[in-house]
Design a protein around this motif. Sequence first.
Motif, mmCIF file in Angstrom:
data_model
loop_
_atom_site.group_PDB
_atom_site.id
_atom_site.type_symbol
_atom_site.label_atom_id
_atom_site.label_comp_id
_atom_site.label_asym_id
_atom_site.label_seq_id
_atom_site.Cartn_x
_atom_site.Cartn_y
_atom_site.Cartn_z
ATOM 1 N N UNK A 1 -8.521 -1.043 1.272
ATOM 2 C CA UNK A 1 -7.573 0.044 1.091
ATOM 3 C C UNK A 1 -6.972 0.059 -0.316
ATOM 4 N N UNK A 2 -6.779 -1.104 -0.873
ATOM 5 C CA UNK A 2 -6.236 -1.191 -2.227
ATOM 6 C C UNK A 2 -7.212 -0.577 -3.240
ATOM 7 N N UNK A 3 -8.476 -0.879 -3.115
ATOM 8 C CA UNK A 3 -9.485 -0.319 -4.025
ATOM 9 C C UNK A 3 -9.523 1.202 -3.919
ATOM 10 N N UNK A 4 -9.410 1.714 -2.689
ATOM 11 C CA UNK A 4 -9.419 3.163 -2.500
ATOM 12 C C UNK A 4 -8.189 3.803 -3.137
ATOM 13 N N UNK B 1 -7.650 6.772 -5.915
ATOM 14 C CA UNK B 1 -6.888 7.972 -5.554
ATOM 15 C C UNK B 1 -5.764 8.224 -6.563
ATOM 16 N N UNK B 2 -5.102 7.176 -6.976
ATOM 17 C CA UNK B 2 -3.977 7.306 -7.905
ATOM 18 C C UNK B 2 -4.429 7.381 -9.370
ATOM 19 N N UNK B 3 -5.727 7.298 -9.594
ATOM 20 C CA UNK B 3 -6.293 7.375 -10.941
ATOM 21 C C UNK B 3 -5.712 6.285 -11.847
ATOM 22 N N UNK B 4 -5.766 5.037 -11.341
ATOM 23 C CA UNK B 4 -5.217 3.899 -12.069
ATOM 24 C C UNK B 4 -6.305 2.928 -12.520
ATOM 25 N N UNK C 1 -11.325 -10.248 -6.120
ATOM 26 C CA UNK C 1 -11.791 -9.693 -4.852
ATOM 27 C C UNK C 1 -11.895 -8.162 -4.898
ATOM 28 N N UNK C 2 -11.004 -7.525 -5.624
ATOM 29 C CA UNK C 2 -11.012 -6.055 -5.678
ATOM 30 C C UNK C 2 -11.810 -5.515 -6.857
ATOM 31 N N UNK C 3 -12.093 -6.384 -7.828
ATOM 32 C CA UNK C 3 -12.758 -5.957 -9.064
ATOM 33 C C UNK C 3 -11.977 -4.815 -9.717
ATOM 34 N N UNK C 4 -10.665 -4.945 -9.678
ATOM 35 C CA UNK C 4 -9.785 -3.954 -10.274
ATOM 36 C C UNK C 4 -8.828 -4.651 -11.238
ATOM 37 N N UNK C 5 -8.239 -3.884 -12.134
ATOM 38 C CA UNK C 5 -7.307 -4.417 -13.123
ATOM 39 C C UNK C 5 -5.930 -4.561 -12.478
ATOM 40 N N UNK C 6 -5.696 -5.678 -11.812
ATOM 41 C CA UNK C 6 -4.447 -5.900 -11.081
ATOM 42 C C UNK C 6 -3.936 -7.309 -11.387
ATOM 43 N N UNK D 1 0.833 -1.212 0.000
ATOM 44 C CA UNK D 1 0.000 0.000 0.000
ATOM 45 C C UNK D 1 0.864 1.256 0.000
ATOM 46 N N UNK D 2 1.986 1.235 0.733
ATOM 47 C CA UNK D 2 2.874 2.398 0.768
ATOM 48 C C UNK D 2 3.496 2.655 -0.604
ATOM 49 N N UNK D 3 3.977 1.588 -1.272
ATOM 50 C CA UNK D 3 4.551 1.767 -2.604
ATOM 51 C C UNK D 3 3.494 2.202 -3.609
ATOM 52 N N UNK D 4 2.269 1.757 -3.397
ATOM 53 C CA UNK D 4 1.190 2.159 -4.301
ATOM 54 C C UNK D 4 0.937 3.661 -4.203
ATOM 55 N N UNK D 5 1.074 4.209 -3.017
ATOM 56 C CA UNK D 5 0.945 5.662 -2.842
ATOM 57 C C UNK D 5 2.048 6.388 -3.617
#
Length: 441
Positions: free
Chosen positions: A124-127, A131-134, A166-171, A97-101
Amino acid sequence: MTETGIKMPNFEHPEYPEATLLHLESMVPCRESQVSSLMSIFGERQHFSFPSIFIYGHTSSGKTYVMQTLLETLELPHVFVNCVECFTSRLLLEEILTQLQNLSSESKHGSHVPCDTFNDFVRLFKQEIITQDLQNQTVYIVLDKAEQLREMEANVLPGFLRLQEMTDRNVTVIFLSEIVWELFRPNTGCLEPFTLYFPDYSIEYSADFYAAYINILLGVFYTVCRDLKELRHLAALNFTKYCEPVVRGEANERDTRRLWKNIESHLKKAMQTVYLREISSSQWERIQQDDGEPGHLKGLSAHAHVELPYYSKFLLIAAYLASYNPARTDKRFFLKHHGKIKKTNFLKKHEKTSNHLLGPKPFPLDRLLAILYSIVDNKVAPTANIFSQITSLVTLQLLTLVGHDDKLDGPKYKCTVSLDFIRAIARTVNFDIIKYLYDFL
């Protein structure tokens, strides 16, 4: 090269300019195949990639370097975490999470994000993605030394495998490890990752170099061996020796004469190992370092028993005794309650020539079996298929068939191994063969 003299990249991808692909190619020598596979899996930035990728290979096979170079050169959003440094699940999740910021150009030093559970991490990952517009491109999470995940809570590994779901995100989660996936797979089942193997780095030789080596090898072995599997084994076993002058810089790939001179004696020694498979490549290399004579290979006779079954060793010992002992001595050597036999009757005065100097004599099958059951005693139950093992010994050229099946008295055999060879065999089964040989009385 094109007609204008401009070099074209081996990598092809519509997302990236040729200059970037050329630079990437120069940075990852000998890993073009793996990089091409990864680029195909990644697709374009906005494409959903495979949920998880498992990359494995030995130490120093370029896994970490190639992955870092690929992601940084193509400027793909990613986090890179060493699981040895983040040795607990909490440290690991918080580091991600820190590196993602830090991916944001506005915040180079992200604040610490507390995260106690994997559920908190998903939230927190989804948020952070928003926030990072990814949202419109793939984010890559690389877990180096991933074998450490097996020491963490049971839900961590399955959670990373299903993180995209689980996040429904492109990861995409990429695991880098020195061990195979089968040692990771949870007992409860999980989403299988895409696996990619990184082989060890090796010196690359031209096709002509290999062809010259095979021609030399066949020139030595083809007259005595037509078995493709055995020839392939011999080619792999002796190739390192053939390459030595090239590796040392003493010859180039086309200096066939010098290469042949270096390997000639080596191949002649290797003739003694055809079909036996008694030594591994490492053992053979150690033997060659001693520069022994062909007839005095250090440890060779001691290794020759490795591929023989336990019962076949006694069969070969019995065959040797039958070949070198006169038939009239069998009662004295192998009958337990034979009574007293006068030494003058047993040792004929006119027999002054050693049987070992005269060579092996043929013996019938029934004599072989009689000696076999006498020396085996209670050491092993005689349940094996004797006739198939005799056939195997003949195939290995340890026995020779000198009779024919159409004769009334049946086939006869001779044992073709040397005294040193049979003594090495006998030592492995704790049998003192010298006590049973007529020449050594």
